[in-house]
Design a protein around this motif. Structure first.
Motif, PDB file in Angstrom:
ATOM      1  N   GLY A  89      51.314  32.541  39.765  1.00 43.79           N
ATOM      2  CA  GLY A  89      50.241  32.112  40.662  1.00 43.79           C
ATOM      3  C   GLY A  89      49.206  33.196  40.918  1.00 43.79           C
ATOM      4  N   ASP A  90      49.431  34.418  40.439  1.00 45.14           N
ATOM      5  CA  ASP A  90      48.451  35.493  40.636  1.00 45.14           C
ATOM      6  C   ASP A  90      47.249  35.303  39.712  1.00 45.14           C
ATOM      7  OD1 ASP A  90      50.155  36.623  42.406  1.00 45.14           O
ATOM      8  OD2 ASP A  90      50.700  38.361  41.186  1.00 45.14           O
ATOM      9  N   THR A  91      46.131  35.903  40.107  1.00 52.16           N
ATOM     10  CA  THR A  91      44.917  35.872  39.286  1.00 52.16           C
ATOM     11  C   THR A  91      44.609  37.301  38.852  1.00 52.16           C
ATOM     12  OG1 THR A  91      44.090  34.042  40.587  1.00 52.16           O
ATOM     13  CG2 THR A  91      42.446  35.274  39.367  1.00 52.16           C
ATOM     14  N   VAL A  92      44.153  37.468  37.606  1.00 52.37           N
ATOM     15  CA  VAL A  92      43.811  38.819  37.135  1.00 52.37           C
ATOM     16  C   VAL A  92      42.329  38.849  36.769  1.00 52.37           C
ATOM     17  CG1 VAL A  92      44.344  40.630  35.461  1.00 52.37           C
ATOM     18  CG2 VAL A  92      46.136  39.054  36.164  1.00 52.37           C
ATOM     19  N   TRP A  93      41.639  39.892  37.235  1.00 49.79           N
ATOM     20  CA  TRP A  93      40.227  40.051  36.871  1.00 49.79           C
ATOM     21  C   TRP A  93      40.059  41.406  36.173  1.00 49.79           C
ATOM     22  CZ3 TRP A  93      35.489  39.441  40.711  1.00 49.79           C
ATOM     23  CH2 TRP A  93      34.306  39.600  39.981  1.00 49.79           C
ATOM     24  N   VAL A  94      39.759  41.338  34.884  1.00 52.83           N
ATOM     25  CA  VAL A  94      39.648  42.551  34.061  1.00 52.83           C
ATOM     26  C   VAL A  94      38.171  42.947  33.916  1.00 52.83           C
ATOM     27  CG1 VAL A  94      40.156  43.545  31.788  1.00 52.83           C
ATOM     28  CG2 VAL A  94      41.668  41.783  32.737  1.00 52.83           C
ATOM     29  N   LYS A 149      51.919  35.823  29.710  1.00 56.46           N
ATOM     30  CA  LYS A 149      51.956  35.010  30.937  1.00 56.46           C
ATOM     31  C   LYS A 149      50.901  33.907  30.846  1.00 56.46           C
ATOM     32  CE  LYS A 149      54.878  37.597  33.293  1.00 56.46           C
ATOM     33  NZ  LYS A 149      56.126  37.111  33.860  1.00 56.46           N
ATOM     34  N   PRO A 150      51.186  32.868  30.046  1.00 55.32           N
ATOM     35  CA  PRO A 150      50.155  31.862  29.778  1.00 55.32           C
ATOM     36  C   PRO A 150      49.660  31.113  31.015  1.00 55.32           C
ATOM     37  CG  PRO A 150      52.251  31.321  28.689  1.00 55.32           C
ATOM     38  CD  PRO A 150      52.429  32.648  29.319  1.00 55.32           C
ATOM     39  N   ASN A 151      50.436  31.100  32.081  1.00 59.98           N
ATOM     40  CA  ASN A 151      49.970  30.348  33.250  1.00 59.98           C
ATOM     41  C   ASN A 151      49.109  31.158  34.203  1.00 59.98           C
ATOM     42  OD1 ASN A 151      51.292  28.103  32.353  1.00 59.98           O
ATOM     43  ND2 ASN A 151      53.219  28.744  33.333  1.00 59.98           N
ATOM     44  N   THR A 152      48.935  32.437  33.882  1.00 69.52           N
ATOM     45  CA  THR A 152      48.117  33.272  34.775  1.00 69.52           C
ATOM     46  C   THR A 152      46.636  33.006  34.525  1.00 69.52           C
ATOM     47  OG1 THR A 152      49.795  34.966  34.605  1.00 69.52           O
ATOM     48  CG2 THR A 152      47.665  35.680  35.426  1.00 69.52           C
ATOM     49  N   THR A 153      45.866  32.925  35.599  1.00 69.28           N
ATOM     50  CA  THR A 153      44.416  32.775  35.457  1.00 69.28           C
ATOM     51  C   THR A 153      43.830  34.166  35.235  1.00 69.28           C
ATOM     52  OG1 THR A 153      44.503  30.932  36.971  1.00 69.28           O
ATOM     53  CG2 THR A 153      42.344  31.915  36.615  1.00 69.28           C
ATOM     54  N   VAL A 154      43.097  34.305  34.118  1.00 65.05           N
ATOM     55  CA  VAL A 154      42.549  35.624  33.771  1.00 65.05           C
ATOM     56  C   VAL A 154      41.024  35.551  33.660  1.00 65.05           C
ATOM     57  CG1 VAL A 154      42.624  37.544  32.110  1.00 65.05           C
ATOM     58  CG2 VAL A 154      44.652  36.125  32.431  1.00 65.05           C
ATOM     59  N   GLY A 155      40.354  36.450  34.342  1.00 61.38           N
ATOM     60  CA  GLY A 155      38.891  36.535  34.234  1.00 61.38           C
ATOM     61  C   GLY A 155      38.518  37.858  33.593  1.00 61.38           C
ATOM     62  N   PHE A 156      37.362  37.872  32.928  1.00 63.83           N
ATOM     63  CA  PHE A 156      36.894  39.126  32.325  1.00 63.83           C
ATOM     64  C   PHE A 156      35.390  39.259  32.560  1.00 63.83           C
ATOM     65  CE2 PHE A 156      34.893  41.575  29.020  1.00 63.83           C
ATOM     66  CZ  PHE A 156      35.666  42.729  29.026  1.00 63.83           C
ATOM     67  N   PHE A 157      34.958  40.456  32.956  1.00 60.20           N
ATOM     68  CA  PHE A 157      33.518  40.685  33.093  1.00 60.20           C
ATOM     69  C   PHE A 157      33.107  41.905  32.271  1.00 60.20           C
ATOM     70  CE2 PHE A 157      29.543  42.137  34.801  1.00 60.20           C
ATOM     71  CZ  PHE A 157      28.851  40.948  34.934  1.00 60.20           C
ATOM     72  N   ALA A 167      40.970  35.410  28.212  1.00 62.71           N
ATOM     73  CA  ALA A 167      40.470  35.089  29.556  1.00 62.71           C
ATOM     74  C   ALA A 167      40.146  33.598  29.668  1.00 62.71           C
ATOM     75  CB  ALA A 167      39.226  35.920  29.836  1.00 62.71           C
ATOM     76  N   ASP A 168      40.206  33.086  30.885  1.00 65.32           N
ATOM     77  CA  ASP A 168      39.805  31.694  31.137  1.00 65.32           C
ATOM     78  C   ASP A 168      38.319  31.630  31.446  1.00 65.32           C
ATOM     79  OD1 ASP A 168      42.513  30.435  31.153  1.00 65.32           O
ATOM     80  OD2 ASP A 168      42.797  31.983  32.666  1.00 65.32           O
TER      81      ASP A 168
END
Ligand code: GDG
Length: 728
Positions: free
Chosen positions: A135-140, A156-164, A191-192
């Motif tokens: 349920g955690d979100t990662v922002w790279v 961890k395919p269910n993790t929401t991942v953002g990238f900027f 990233a999603d």
């Protein structure tokens, strides 16, 4: 409680060790400010390097560092001197940084540095995963960690991942030169949501994804395996209030004036002006170019001699890299030469500072300058330009800004210049120096309004909101996926019913696409599957393929076949025409398609009995996109009056009689028999006609994850076959 993990190369703090005592102070950069609320929210943590190499820390000191930074909600990734040399100074700053800023001549591709880059990205992934909970979100953040999104998603395919990405994404022509281009793109696609400063960078990225990975892109969404990845632009803002309020305070007289400010003010009188530039000493910032352009200005507008001064702050950066040392030498020499050329006893044209300054001095520089000259050769965004505007609390001042900075896209009221044209540079500098006050005020007002509204917190908030939306989108896809309980009930229903019909599209549904359509022949495994299904249900293969091909491939079987999008029906070993169609129109349409084949390498025409198809699967995707638009325009006027219609399938445009579509056939077949179970499976939008005509109780299944009227979605032909296998 779910949390957010922010990841960047450096942690937002400074660690200093003096005589074995540890000092930790938070850093005050824009990113740290923007992320403040995301970081502070709940149990948010920040993962990154502390700035101290592993080799310089004794085990006990390392523990202490970890303990102290933990208090700041940070977790460190331990890097050795070798990591820093090869991953950071090497690959990140000697390959990615120059190439992404279009400095190909400075770009070094070293295999061992690439290995180090992969290794360090994996180190980051390990630390992130150790700290990650469901349920955690990662922002790279940024170019040092391009592989990290996929390293996280893979595990961890269910993790929401953002990238900027904070720097530009270069055009395809530049990016394609990169030896590890596929790996970099696939790394990012973990990233999603992928964020860029400007729409141009977003466009360049999508273009590389299309051309290098040959993935389907719909507007700003990428279909990647069973995921949809969103790409968008989020122009980063500044901590507007911090700069604005500091400027108000400095102007209010409540603080004692600094030496710097006093010296700056000595220069400013009615007819004398200060011009400011602030940058990291980096070749992307165009410092030597700016000095030369300033020389050109003084040569061509001599009346400004003794009237203007360029105050140039260059902050030391990456100073152990040879290119940066060369840049420093070049800058020193140029400043010396130009000051020597123009100086008088009471005036030097350039005041040059090579150091970093405390925040208060920075504010003094901003508020004392009449013009800010921000002229990078290439810059992802450029926050200095925005900070200058925020400090103009009295509404005066002019920003001269390079078109090559991302900031120029949203700062139209600045004087935008091409830094490579000295003439353009000089004209605009003169315009800035002579701009009437009310014009300055109007421009500043507009700029301030936007910067205040879209500040760095808003930027982080918008990105984060969009990232959360991708999670919701994912959940909707999950609910439509024919897996788990849905699949179980589908199979059970099939088994319990008596009069069953399966309507299956062929290409993209039962078999994958091939470059040449004639190569997508049915294989033995497929025949076996279809034979078994046909024993249990009425099996109909429905396709846009022509009758002759299907006769050749399936003529020896007793399945029902529908070809040419619904023109022909093969039942009880006999072909019947469902529609009476003319084909004389082909003579006038074919030459048009031929001109498109000539002008679009990799495309070809397929002639069917009742339709003409222009295939572009192996053409360059960008060119094909333009050509499909052109072809559509050309054809639209012709088809309307001739009872024809244009079908856009999967990498194919087909022209056929408008009376025909797969949906009409579905209707006809449904009437023939009193079915109690119907399943329709198809992959492209010609199949949507079938989904539309299906009764409510039927199973409609779309292959692929794009928008559809079907009730369920399934990933690819392989999964279709697995599903059908379960019915027998
Ligand atoms: C990268 C991208 C993108 C500068 N000198 C001093 C000082 N600064 C502060 C400025 C500003 C920041 O440093 C510089 O930010 P920029 O955006 O101009 O440039 P980069 O460092 O190259 O940043 C860039 C940015 O990432 C964000 O995404 O805009 O395009 O290259 O905030 O105020 N601060 C202090 N003393 C100095 O001497 N205190």
């Amino acid at each position: 409680m779910n949390k957010t993990i922010i990841v960047s190369n450096r942690l937002p703090l400074q660690v200093s060790i003096q005589k074995n005592s540890l000092e930790i102070s938070p850093s005050v950069g824009g990113l740290a400010t923007g992320m403040k609320s995301v970081h502070a929210d709940g149990n948010g943590i920040w993962v990154g390097w502390s700035g101290i190499p592993e080799n310089e820390l004794s085990p006990s000191l390392a523990k202490e560092v970890e303990k102290k930074i933990k208090k700041e909600k940070c977790v460190s990734v331990s890097l050795t001197n070798e990591d820093i040399e090869d991953y950071y100074e090497g690959f990140s700053n000697n390959a990615l940084w120059p190439l992404f800023h279009y400095f190909m001549e400075y770009t070094n591709f070293e295999q061992h540095e690439w290995e180090a880059y992969k290794r360090v990205n994996e180190k980051f992934a390990e630390v992130v995963i150790d700290n990650l909970e469901d349920g955690d979100t990662v922002w790279v953040h940024d170019y040092q960690l391009l592989l990290l999104p996929q390293l996280i998603k893979g595990k961890k395919p269910n993790t929401t991942v953002g990238f900027f990405l904070h720097i530009p994404f270069p055009s395809y022509e530049i990016f394609r030169t990169f030896p590890w281009r596929e790996e970099i793109l696939t790394g990012m696609l973990g990233a999603d949501l992928l964020g860029f400063h400007t729409y141009d960078y977003e466009r360049h990225f999508l273009s590389s994804v299309k051309r290098i990975l040959r993935l389907d892109v719909n507007f700003n969404k990428i279909n990647y395996h069973d995921r949809i990845i969103k790409v968008d632009s989020f122009p980063m803002g500044i901590d507007y209030n911090k700069f604005h309020n500091a400027a108000l305070e400095h102007r209010s007289g409540s603080l004692e004036k600094s030496e710097l400010r006093k010296r700056l003010e000595e220069h400013v009188t009615e007819d004398k002006k200060l011009i400011l530039s602030i940058d990291r000493m980096d070749y992307t910032k165009g410092i030597p170019n700016r000095i030369k352009a300033f020389e050109y200005f003084l040569d061509n507008y001599p009346k400004y001699k003794e009237k203007v001064r360029l105050v140039m702050l260059a902050v030391p950066s990456r100073s152990n890299v040879p290119q940066y040392q060369k840049l420093k030498r070049e800058t020193d020499e140029l400043v010396g030469r130009i000051n020597g050329k123009f100086a008088t006893v009471s005036w030097t044209p350039i005041w040059y500072f090579y150091r970093s300054m405390p925040f208060a001095d920075l504010i003094d520089l901003y508020i004392s300058s009449d013009v800010a000259l921000i002229t990078p050769i290439r810059d992802g965004m450029n926050l200095v330009a925005k900070e200058y505007i925020a400090t103009r609390t009295e509404g005066n001042g002019v920003l001269v800004l390079s078109e090559m900075a991302g900031a120029s896209k949203e700062m139209n009221e600045a004087l935008l210049i091409n830094p490579n044209s000295f003439q353009n540079f000089a004209e605009n500098l003169e315009r800035a120096l002579t701009m009437p006050l009310n014009e300055q005020e109007n421009r500043i007002k507009f700029l301030q309004k936007r910067l205040k509204r879209y500040d760095v917190e808003k930027w982080a908030e918008e990105f984060f909101k969009s990232l959360q939306e991708t999670e919701q989108d994912r959940n909707t896809i999950v609910t439509k996926k024919l897996t788990g309980d849905y699949e179980k009930s589908f199979v059970e229903k099939f088994k319990s019913k008596k009069k069953k019909m399966l309507l299956l599209d062929y290409d993209g549904t039962l078999v994958g696409f091939k470059d040449n359509p004639q190569d997508a022949k049915p294989d033995d495994e497929l025949f076996e599957l279809l034979d078994s299904l046909h024993e249990k249900a009425t099996l109909v293969l429905i396709s846009g393929r022509d009758k002759d091909t299907f006769q050749r491939w399936f003529g020896h079987k007793s399945y029902n076949l529908v070809t040419d999008h619904g023109v022909w029906l093969y039942q009880n070993e006999e072909w019947t025409a469902l529609e009476r169609l003319k084909t004389d129109w082909m003579q006038s349409i074919r030459p048009i398609l031929e001109t498109f084949v000539d002008s679009t390498p990799g495309t070809f025409i397929e002639t069917k009995n009742y339709s003409l198809a222009w295939h572009y699967r192996t053409a360059d995707p960008e060119l094909a996109k333009i050509r499909t638009m052109e072809l559509n325009t050309v054809l639209t006027s012709m088809v309307a009056n001739n009872g024809l219609s244009i079908l856009e399938g999967n990498k194919v445009i087909e022209i056929k009689s408008s009376n025909v579509n797969k949906g009409r056939v579905v209707n006809r077949l449904l009437i023939e028999n009193d079915y109690d179970f119907v399943t329709i499976i198809g992959d492209d939008w010609t199949d949507e006609y079938m989904f539309e005509e299906a009764p409510d109780w039927a199973y409609t299944i779309k292959v692929g994850l794009t928008k559809t009227k079907a009730k369920y979605q399934i990933k690819d032909p392989k999964q279709v076959r697995q599903l059908l296998q379960k019915l027998i």
